[in-house]
Design an enzyme around this catalytic site. Structure first.
Site, PDB file in Angstrom:
ATOM      1  N   GLU A 162      71.977 -33.901  13.198  1.00 21.91           N
ATOM      2  CA  GLU A 162      73.250 -33.243  12.865  1.00 21.91           C
ATOM      3  C   GLU A 162      73.006 -31.822  12.385  1.00 21.91           C
ATOM      4  OE1 GLU A 162      74.509 -36.673  10.092  1.00 21.91           O
ATOM      5  OE2 GLU A 162      76.390 -35.976  10.978  1.00 21.91           O
ATOM      6  N   TRP A 171      74.689 -39.932   4.138  1.00 22.22           N
ATOM      7  CA  TRP A 171      73.602 -38.952   4.114  1.00 22.22           C
ATOM      8  C   TRP A 171      73.436 -38.456   5.534  1.00 22.22           C
ATOM      9  CZ3 TRP A 171      72.825 -44.080   2.428  1.00 22.22           C
ATOM     10  CH2 TRP A 171      72.295 -44.946   3.393  1.00 22.22           C
TER      11      TRP A 171
HETATM   12  N1  ARG Z   1      78.142 -33.941  11.632  1.00 29.18           N
HETATM   13  C1  ARG Z   1      78.685 -33.489  10.395  1.00 29.18           C
HETATM   14  C2  ARG Z   1      77.856 -32.333   9.877  1.00 29.18           C
HETATM   15  O1  ARG Z   1      76.881 -31.996  10.467  1.00 29.18           O
HETATM   16  C3  ARG Z   1      78.706 -34.590   9.351  1.00 29.18           C
HETATM   17  C4  ARG Z   1      79.366 -35.884   9.780  1.00 29.18           C
HETATM   18  C5  ARG Z   1      79.054 -37.037   8.883  1.00 29.18           C
HETATM   19  N2  ARG Z   1      77.643 -37.317   8.889  1.00 29.18           N
HETATM   20  C6  ARG Z   1      77.034 -38.245   8.155  1.00 29.18           C
HETATM   21  N3  ARG Z   1      75.751 -38.348   8.260  1.00 29.18           N
HETATM   22  N4  ARG Z   1      77.704 -39.043   7.344  1.00 29.18           N
HETATM   23  O2  ARG Z   1      78.140 -31.733   8.872  1.00 29.18           O
END
Ligand code: ARG
Length: 379
Positions: A242, A237
Site C-alpha cells: 500500500e 495496520w
Molecule cells: N490503502 C490505503 C492507504 O494506503 C489504506 C487502506 C486501509 N489499509 C489497511 N491496511 N487497513 O493509505
C-alpha cells in the site's frame, strides 16, 4: 439511507439472527419483539453495545476488498454513540489514534459515533485521519500528495495554514449537518511518522521520504441491521505494498520511481530495461526495513496472502462462503507468486458492511464563495 419500517425490521431481524446464532445466545425472540416495538413507535431502534460490537466485527469480516480479515475478531470497538459535537469527537479521535498506534504495536480499532438516524448527523470530511497535504505549484508540479489536492484547497478555504513541505499533516475536518465545518490540528506527537531508509543505500535516506504508521479510514459509512453510522472511523495496520507500491510509487501519487531509478543509475530511456520493476523492489525493501527497524507493525504481501487463505479455511470450516473482490485482494505486485492469485471467490456484498459515501459538495467546490452557498450535502 432511511429504510421503511418493514425494510428496517427485515434488516434488523437478519442481523439479530446472525448475532444470536453465531454467539450461541438465548433470547432472540424476546429481543426481536422489543426491536419490533421500537421500530413501530420510533421508526428506528437502538442496538445494544454488544450487538454494535459484534456488528462492527462482521462489517470487517464482510469487507470483500480487505486481505487482512483473518483478524476480524480482534477489532477493538469503541462505542462512542453518545458523542456528537465536533470538539468531543476530535478529542476522542486523538484517543483512538493513541490506542491504535500503541507505540508501534498497532491495534485495529473502530470508533462509532452517533447513528445517522439521530439528529443532527455528523461526518468526518477527511478520507483518512492522518494524511499529507498536496499543493499545485506554479510550475505545474505537485508538492506532497496529489491525491489530497482538492481536500487541501478546501482546508485552505476554511482558514487552515500549511507549512509547505511534502509531508504536511492535514487538519481533521468535522461537520455537523447544517453547521459550518470545524477543523482541528492534530498534535504532532499523536502521529507516528516513519522516515524511509534503506539498509544498503544511504542516498535513500537523503531523499527525505516518509510515511505514517496508522491508516485510519474516516469517510466510510458503517451499516448493520439497517442502521447506518456515517461517522465510524476505523484502522488496521499497513500492508507493505500500500505504501511502497501505491502511495509512494503510483505516477499519480508521490511518483518516486523516476528519482529512485536515477539514483540507482538505471537506464530509464526504455521500459524494457525494467527500471520501474527494479526501483519498485528497492522502495519495498526500504519501507519494510524502515518499519521493522522501528518495531512498527506492517505486513508484507506474502504473509498477508497466507493469512487471507487461512481466513478462507477458517470461514469455510464454519460453513460460511467467503466473499471477496479478486482485483483488490491480489496485491499490486508479485501477483502469481502469491497464493491468492490462484483462487477465485464470489463477490457478493453482505451486511453488515462499510460503504463509500458521496463526497460532500463543499469539498468539491473548494473556493470560499461556493463554500458559503453549498449546504452540507449528505451521502
Ligand atoms: N490503502 C490505503 C492507504 O494506503 C489504506 C487502506 C486501509 N489499509 C489497511 N491496511 N487497513 O493509505
Amino acid at each position: 439511507m432511511h429504510p421503511s419500517k418493514t425494510d428496517l425490521l427485515q434488516k434488523a431481524t437478519h442481523f439479530l439472527q446472525q448475532y444470536f446464532v453465531e454467539n450461541g445466545k438465548q433470547g432472540f425472540n424476546q429481543r426481536l419483539h422489543q426491536v419490533n416495538a421500537e421500530i413501530s413507535n420510533d421508526g428506528t431502534y437502538l442496538l445494544t453495545e454488544e450487538e454494535l460490537t459484534y456488528g462492527a466485527k462482521l462489517a470487517w469480516r464482510n469487507s470483500n476488498r480487505c486481505i487482512g480479515r483473518l483478524f476480524w475478531k480482534s477489532l477493538k470497538v469503541r462505542d462512542r454513540r453518545s458523542l456528537s459535537s465536533p470538539e468531543e469527537i476530535f478529542a476522542d479521535l486523538m484517543e483512538h489514534l493513541d490506542f491504535a498506534t500503541n507505540a508501534g504495536k498497532i491495534r485495529s480499532a473502530i470508533s462509532i459515533y452517533q447513528a445517522a438516524d439521530r439528529y443532527p448527523r455528523v461526518r468526518i470530511l477527511n478520507k483518512q485521519l492522518v494524511r499529507f497535504a498536496g499543493y499545485l505549484l506554479p510550475n505545474g508540479q505537485v508538492l506532497g500528495d496529489p491525491d489530497s489536492l482538492q481536500f487541501t484547497r478546501f482546508c485552505h478555504a476554511l482558514g487552515w495554514e500549511s507549512v509547505g513541505t511534502a509531508f504536511d499533516l492535514l487538519p481533521v475536518v468535522i461537520q455537523v449537518e447544517g453547521e459550518a465545518p470545524k477543523w482541528f490540528t492534530i498534535p504532532e506527537e499523536k502521529v507516528l511518522r516513519v522516515p524511509i531508509i534503506h539498509p544498503e543505500y544511504p542516498w535513500l535516506e537523503r531523499m527525505n521520504i516518509q510515511w505514517y504508521a496508522v491508516p485510519v479510514i474516516s469517510d466510510m459509512r458503517l451499516e448493520m441491521g439497517g442502521i447506518s453510522f456515517t461517522c465510524a472511523p476505523f484502522n488496521g495496520w499497513y500492508m507493505l505494498t500500500e505504501i511502497a507500491v501505491r502511495n509512494l510509487a503510483d505516477a499519480h501519487r508521490y511518483n518516486l520511481l523516476p528519482q529512485l531509478a536515477e539514483k540507482m543509475g538505471l537506464d530509464t530511456r526504455h521500459v524494457r530495461t525494467l527500471w520501474k520493476d527494479k526501483a519498485l523492489l528497492v522502495l519495498q525493501e526500504a519501507v519494510l526495513h524502515s518499519f521493522q527497524e522501528k518495531g512498527i507493525t506492517l505486513v508484507d504481501h506474502h504473509s498477508a496472502s497466507e493469512q487471507f487463505l487461512e481466513f478462507c479455511r477458517v470461514e469455510e470450516a464454519k460453513g460460511r462462503k467467503v466473499q471477496a473482490d479478486w482485483s483488490w485482494i491480489v496485491p499490486p505486485t508479485a501477483g502469481s507468486t502469491l497464493g491468492v492469485f490462484h483462487r477465485e471467490w464470489e463477490n457478493q456484498v453482505l451486511s453488515p458492511n462499510f460503504f463509500y459515501q458521496e463526497v460532500p459538495r463543499q469539498v468539491l467546490f473548494e473556493n470560499e464563495e461556493n463554500l458559503k452557498e453549498c449546504p452540507f450535502h449528505h451521502g
